[in-house]
Design a protein around this motif. Structure first.
Motif, short mmCIF file in Angstrom:
data_model
loop_
_atom_site.label_atom_id
_atom_site.label_comp_id
_atom_site.label_asym_id
_atom_site.label_seq_id
_atom_site.Cartn_x
_atom_site.Cartn_y
_atom_site.Cartn_z
N LEU A 45 0.84 -1.20 0.00
CA LEU A 45 0.00 0.00 0.00
C LEU A 45 0.87 1.25 0.00
N GLY A 46 1.92 1.26 0.81
CA GLY A 46 2.82 2.40 0.86
C GLY A 46 3.56 2.62 -0.44
N ALA A 47 3.99 1.52 -1.06
CA ALA A 47 4.70 1.64 -2.33
C ALA A 47 3.78 2.16 -3.43
N LEU A 48 2.55 1.66 -3.46
CA LEU A 48 1.59 2.15 -4.45
C LEU A 48 1.27 3.62 -4.22
N ALA A 49 1.11 4.00 -2.97
CA ALA A 49 0.84 5.41 -2.65
C ALA A 49 1.99 6.28 -3.13
N ALA A 50 3.22 5.86 -2.90
CA ALA A 50 4.38 6.64 -3.32
C ALA A 50 4.45 6.76 -4.84
N LEU A 51 4.10 5.69 -5.53
CA LEU A 51 4.10 5.72 -6.99
C LEU A 51 3.05 6.70 -7.52
N VAL A 52 1.86 6.64 -6.95
CA VAL A 52 0.79 7.55 -7.37
C VAL A 52 1.14 8.99 -7.01
N GLU A 53 1.73 9.19 -5.84
CA GLU A 53 2.17 10.54 -5.45
C GLU A 53 3.17 11.09 -6.45
N SER A 54 4.11 10.26 -6.85
CA SER A 54 5.14 10.71 -7.80
C SER A 54 4.54 11.07 -9.15
N ALA A 55 3.59 10.27 -9.60
CA ALA A 55 2.92 10.58 -10.88
C ALA A 55 2.18 11.91 -10.77
N GLY A 56 1.51 12.13 -9.66
CA GLY A 56 0.81 13.39 -9.45
C GLY A 56 1.76 14.57 -9.39
N GLU A 57 2.88 14.40 -8.70
CA GLU A 57 3.88 15.46 -8.61
C GLU A 57 4.41 15.82 -9.99
N LEU A 58 4.63 14.81 -10.82
CA LEU A 58 5.11 15.09 -12.18
C LEU A 58 4.07 15.88 -12.96
N ALA A 59 2.81 15.46 -12.88
CA ALA A 59 1.74 16.18 -13.59
C ALA A 59 1.68 17.63 -13.14
N TYR A 60 1.77 17.85 -11.83
CA TYR A 60 1.70 19.22 -11.30
C TYR A 60 2.92 20.04 -11.70
#
Length: 100
Positions: A45-60
């Protein structure tokens, strides 16, 4: 000709996708495997959260560098990904609470 910064972003995203598809998904789809232990579930769950966070950070991060016609799509993607990352983090916290 593509900007080298854009090429680096595309390459990084492509490599992450390739790694997931070649390494993680086959393990997840293997029906003969046992259930994921609780401690490992929290880590996933933590790894998936970090991956999704990173994708969002890139988009932003690129939203202000995108044409006005498309920049809102990047901002919306960031918001949605951020919301989903928070959902995963919440589930990670719940799983940690259950494991105690």
């Amino acid at each position: 000709m593509m900007d080298s910064g854009t090429r680096a972003m595309l390459d990084a995203v492509g490599e992450a996708r390739r790694q997931l598809r070649e390494n993680a998904l086959p393990k997840a789809r293997d029906g003969g495997r046992e259930k994921v232990p609780a401690a490992e579930e929290m880590a996933l769950l933590g790894a998936l959260a970090a991956l999704v966070e990173s994708a969002g950070e890139l988009a932003y991060a690129v939203a202000d560098r995108i044409s006005p016609d498309n920049s809102e799509a990047y901002v919306q993607a960031y918001r949605r990904l951020d919301r989903e990352a928070r959902n995963l983090r919440d589930e990670e916290r719940k799983a940690k609470g259950r494991a105690k």
